[in-house]
Design an enzyme around this catalytic site. Structure first.
Site, PDB file in Angstrom:
ATOM      1  N   THR A 307       7.147   3.191   6.863  1.00 30.59           N
ATOM      2  CA  THR A 307       6.506   3.987   5.808  1.00 30.59           C
ATOM      3  C   THR A 307       5.588   3.114   4.977  1.00 30.59           C
ATOM      4  O   THR A 307       5.758   1.895   4.917  1.00 30.59           O
ATOM      5  CB  THR A 307       7.528   4.546   4.791  1.00 30.59           C
ATOM      6  OG1 THR A 307       8.112   3.445   4.067  1.00 30.59           O
ATOM      7  CG2 THR A 307       8.592   5.374   5.448  1.00 30.59           C
ATOM      8  N   ASP A 308       4.662   3.746   4.263  1.00 31.29           N
ATOM      9  CA  ASP A 308       3.990   3.041   3.178  1.00 31.29           C
ATOM     10  C   ASP A 308       5.041   2.872   2.065  1.00 31.29           C
ATOM     11  O   ASP A 308       6.138   3.423   2.127  1.00 31.29           O
ATOM     12  CB  ASP A 308       2.750   3.822   2.712  1.00 31.29           C
ATOM     13  CG  ASP A 308       1.700   2.892   2.112  1.00 31.29           C
ATOM     14  OD1 ASP A 308       2.075   1.841   1.561  1.00 31.29           O
ATOM     15  OD2 ASP A 308       0.500   3.211   2.188  1.00 31.29           O
TER      16      ASP A 308
END
Ligand SMILES: *[C@@H]1O[C@H](CO)[C@@H](O)[C@H](O)[C@H]1NC(C)=O
Ligand SMILES: *[C@@H]1O[C@H](CO)[C@@H](O)[C@H](O)[C@H]1NC(C)=O
Ligand SMILES: *[C@@H]1O[C@H](CO)[C@@H](O)[C@H](O)[C@H]1NC(C)=O
Ligand SMILES: *[C@@H]1O[C@H](CO)[C@@H](O)[C@H](O)[C@H]1NC(C)=O
Ligand SMILES: *[C@@H]1O[C@H](CO)[C@@H](O)[C@H](O)[C@H]1NC(C)=O
Length: 781
Positions: A307-308
């Site tokens: 994920t970011d």
């Protein structure tokens, strides 16, 4: 009263005690921190030399295949241990000899201290800082992209060996620079999907590929981000965290997805990062079609999806997409996510399993993808200093060769946008006094752009220019915002000088992550300062624009007093030296714009949030990038001058391309087919042609020249008006010729994407463009 006095006297003693205590605490902390930050030992698992018991573990046996080792490791772990290792600050498993590991390191254009995985110390105080990516893309030099990646991974490995960096790098950024206002456009290779794909493959290869030819192992692990259709940060209050990008299937498949597809299929990247934004109503990190379906299913990623930082928290707390944190965890993991930058999975992973929202087998899959990557990096093979790359250390960082490459990359990328005869290059012997003006003339840190590290050293533009001629300097504005220009002081030195160099543009206060522009005119009173200075100058006036994105500088383009314009991007640590190399003719400029420069009227008319690439005649929406936008530009994609001129002539190109269709194909009998599917193996096999061109350097100076091969397909399926089939750069001495050969694969290069995302070859007349040359050919059945 008395007792109060007594209390006071006691408490007046206490602070002393506290100071002593806290000093002790501080020293202890610093010492601890010292050990952490100035550590000289790398982090690794399976330290059999110091812990012989570990030799009994199958996962520590480097002679076995990765899958066997990973399976053995994962089955030894408890659920609690597992979830603690699904986040970037991975807890490790101390009872199994697995230390904590920080997954988040960055290396966009040099080893960067943006992520917590990298530290600079007295041992390695800096790393080579190459130009920001957009300027490197402007070199259109594919071998350079890979060489830079290779140097960066060597420095990264060297830093890992002394405990100052990780093995997993969340670079490059391969999003398309769709709108000129985007603050992160500087990080990308520009607006063209083909150039971006080529950059991605070359840079990823440079980072990952080992010199011993071991294809199963990784030098460092790279990551293509931010998947997908992510290019709005914060525009007029519209934030990336809640932005829902509405994207058509066609734009998705011929603009936003191709760089990611190339990263995985051609670059064999070890990781893809999903973004913060939603695409068509779904958060990318919770979309099973985008993750498990495409990245893992269609493209078969060998690595992990991350994920970011922290997209899961954003999905729950900002987007309110799920009702509970556990549902967020379950949605993302079940969609194909493997690692969380942040803490969300560690906090809620166990309860999500206990609530029956996600099976432990899914956690195992995620963990296995992560550990397989670390295995390929040698993390489970004991002391890395005893392995291949084990000899790399401080001596391999900031070497003279690496620093020279940073300067070379900058000068190859610098784009000459305007040059009145008699202006550039300046002859140092003819310049007795050079006026250097502008808020970026003394730029140091600004030259790096974002996602930077500490560089080896800086050469500012003023220092670079002063190395060859005598200079006088005025900033002209107190900073790049240039609220009130100090016009008089600047005019005074300009009027007295033989030539003027104005170093203007922006810095991260104008355009960066989390900060999109609203206007694309030069900030504050910069234009006023430029015009006033130019007006009083008696010799050449060179406008140098240091920036991420492009600007409406029509006034300067039109002004006869401004004799040259250079775009220098954010040129990296050696930027000032490279600028001087170009200005004094030690390097013949060869950079080309990787993005369209629009007029200000464009941003006044178009919402940044409108993701459509294609124009809409019904609303007057003009479309985006050179592929679709037909309106006025200030400078177009691919534009860039040289001190020489280059002439193209066509040597070989087809007039007709016949597509062999199988017996009974519907398009053989019907003349109505406008296009045919470009996936048919029979049809696509060996279906291609050559385009050969002769290029001649007509000038008096040696130089490099990029040949762009564009094609305009017949206007079916809302096809781009023009798209890049290929580019090649060659070096030519004066009055010599070179031959450039393009091998065009019809299904791969010539095809387009229809409204439903299917790859098609258009039947009918196509036009090839090379510079001013045009050549038509017909694709027929
Ligand atoms: C490794 O395993 C063997 C057999 O299970 C055992 O006898 C031996 O003591 C173990 N070695 C260590 C160092 O723990
Ligand atoms: C867990 O796995 C079982 C067996 O494969 C399956 O029936 C069930 O739907 C899964 N649960 C979730 C939440 O995916
Ligand atoms: C340039 O100088 C001329 C005369 O010296 C003046 O009339 C004009 O306004 C000036 N223009 C600018 C843009 O400063
Ligand atoms: C731009 O967006 C605003 C707010 O969403 C909307 O009101 C406006 O109509 C849009 N303008 C255009 C030209 O699309
Ligand atoms: C591409 O870059 C490499 C590395 O700097 C350089 O040696 C080469 O000359 C460049 N190619 C051209 C055509 O300029």
């Amino acid at each position: 009263m008395a007792s109060q006095n007594a209390k006071q006297s006691v408490s007046s003693v206490l602070p002393c005690f506290r100071i002593v205590f806290s000093c002790f605490f501080l020293i202890h902390f610093l010492f601890f921190n010292d050990k952490l930050v100035f550590a000289q030992t790398p982090v690794y698992a399976c330290d059999v030399a110091n812990n012989p018991g570990l030799a009994n573990y199958t996962f520590c046996d480097s002679s076995l295949d990765v899958k066997t080792r990973v399976d053995d490791l994962v089955k030894r772990m408890t659920l609690q241990e597992k979830v603690g290792n699904l986040v970037d600050g991975a807890a490790g498993v101390s009872r199994l000899g697995i230390p904590k590991y920080e997954w988040w390191s960055e290396a966009l254009h040099g080893v960067s201290s943006t992520g917590p995985g990298v530290h600079f110390s007295s041992l390695i105080p800096g790393a080579t800082s190459f130009p920001q990516v957009l300027l490197t893309a402007a070199t259109f030099n594919e071998s350079l992209f890979e060489i830079i990646g290779k140097v960066v991974s060597t420095e990264a490995r060297a830093m890992y060996n002394v405990g100052l960096a990780g093995l997993t790098y969340w670079s490059p950024n391969v999003n398309i620079f769709r709108d000129p206002r985007w603050g992160r456009g500087q990080e990308t290779p520009g607006e063209d999907p083909m150039l971006t794909s080529k950059y991605a493959v070359a840079y990823v290869t440079g980072l990952q590929q080992r010199d011993d030819g071991d294809k199963d192992r990784l030098k460092v692990a790279s990551c293509c981000k931010h998947y997908t259709a992510y290019d709005v940060d914060n525009w007029k209050g519209i934030q990336r965290y809640t932005f829902n990008a509405l994207v058509t299937q066609q734009d998705m498949d011929d603009t936003f997805q191709p760089p990611f597809k190339s990263c995985v299929l051609d670059g064999n990247v070890a990781s893809v990062m999903c973004s913060y934004n939603q695409v068509n109503g779904k958060p990318t990190c919770g979309d099973p079609d985008l993750l498990a379906g495409i990245i893992r299913g269609e493209w078969n990623l060998n690595g992990y999806i991350v994920t970011d930082c922290d997209s899961l928290d954003v999905m729950f707390n900002n987007q309110h997409y799920t009702n509970t944190p556990e549902e967020t965890v379950a949605l993302s993991l079940n969609s194909g996510l493997d690692l969380n930058c942040g803490t969300f999975l560690a906090k809620y992973g166990e309860s999500a399993v206990n609530k029956g929202l996600v099976n432990e087998s899914v956690i195992d899959r995620a963990l296995s993808n992560n550990y397989a990557t670390l295995m390929r990096l040698g993390f489970f093979d004991g002391d890395p200093r005893k392995q291949f790359y084990g000899n790399l250390g401080p001596k391999d960082v900031c070497t003279p060769e690496n620093q020279e490459l940073a300067r070379e990359a900058a000068r190859q990328g610098i784009v000459l946008l305007k040059n009145t005869p008699g202006s550039l290059p300046l002859s140092p012997s003819a310049i007795k006094s050079l006026a250097v003006i502008g808020p970026n003339a003394q730029a140091t840190h600004t030259m790096l752009g974002n996602y930077e590290g500490t560089p080896c050293k800086y050469v500012s533009p003023l220092q670079g220019l002063s190395a060859s001629v005598s200079t006088v300097f005025q900033a002209g504005c107190s900073d790049v915002s240039c609220g009130t220009a100090q016009v008089d002081e600047a005019k005074k030195i300009a009027a007295a000088a033989d030539a003027v160099v104005l170093v203007m543009g922006s810095d991260q206060s104008i355009e960066t992550e989390g900060r999109d522009r609203v206007d694309i005119t030069l900030p504050g009173q910069q234009a006023l300062l430029i015009s006033e200075v130019a007006n009083v100058s008696k010799g050449p006036v060179i406008l140098v624009i240091m920036s991420g994105g492009g600007w409406d500088v029509q006034f300067a383009k039109d002004s006869p007093k401004i004799t040259s314009i250079l775009w220098v991007g954010f040129p990296g640590e050696a930027g000032g030296a490279a600028i001087a190399d170009v200005i004094f003719g030690l390097y013949n400029p060869s950079g080309r714009l990787p993005m369209t420069w629009y007029p200000q009227s464009y941003v006044e008319k178009v919402n940044m949030t409108d993701m459509h690439m294609r124009p809409d005649p019904a609303t007057g929406y003009p479309g985006r990038t050179y592929r679709f936008y037909k309106g006025v530009t200030v400078y177009e994609f691919g534009y860039g001058l040289s001190y020489s001129t280059f002439q193209h002539s066509l040597v070989q190109a087809p007039k007709v391309v016949s597509v062999p269709l199988e017996e009974g194909h519907v398009c053989r009998s019907s003349m109505k087919c406008k296009s045919i599917d470009a996936v048919d193996e029979h049809m696509c096999k060996n279906l291609g042609f050559n385009v050969h061109l002769r290029v001649k350097n007509m000038g008096k100076i040696s130089g490099s020249h990029t040949v762009f091969l564009f094609s305009s397909p017949p206007s079916v399926h809302n096809a781009p008006q023009k798209h890049l089939l290929g580019f090649q750069k060659l070096h030519l001495t004066p009055q010599t010729e070179g031959l450039v050969k393009f091998n065009v694969d019809v299904c791969k290069h010539l095809s387009l994407v229809d409204e439903l995302g299917n790859k098609k070859v258009a039947i009918g007349d196509h036009v090839l463009h090379v510079g001013d040359l045009k050549h038509s050919f017909t694709v027929r059945i």
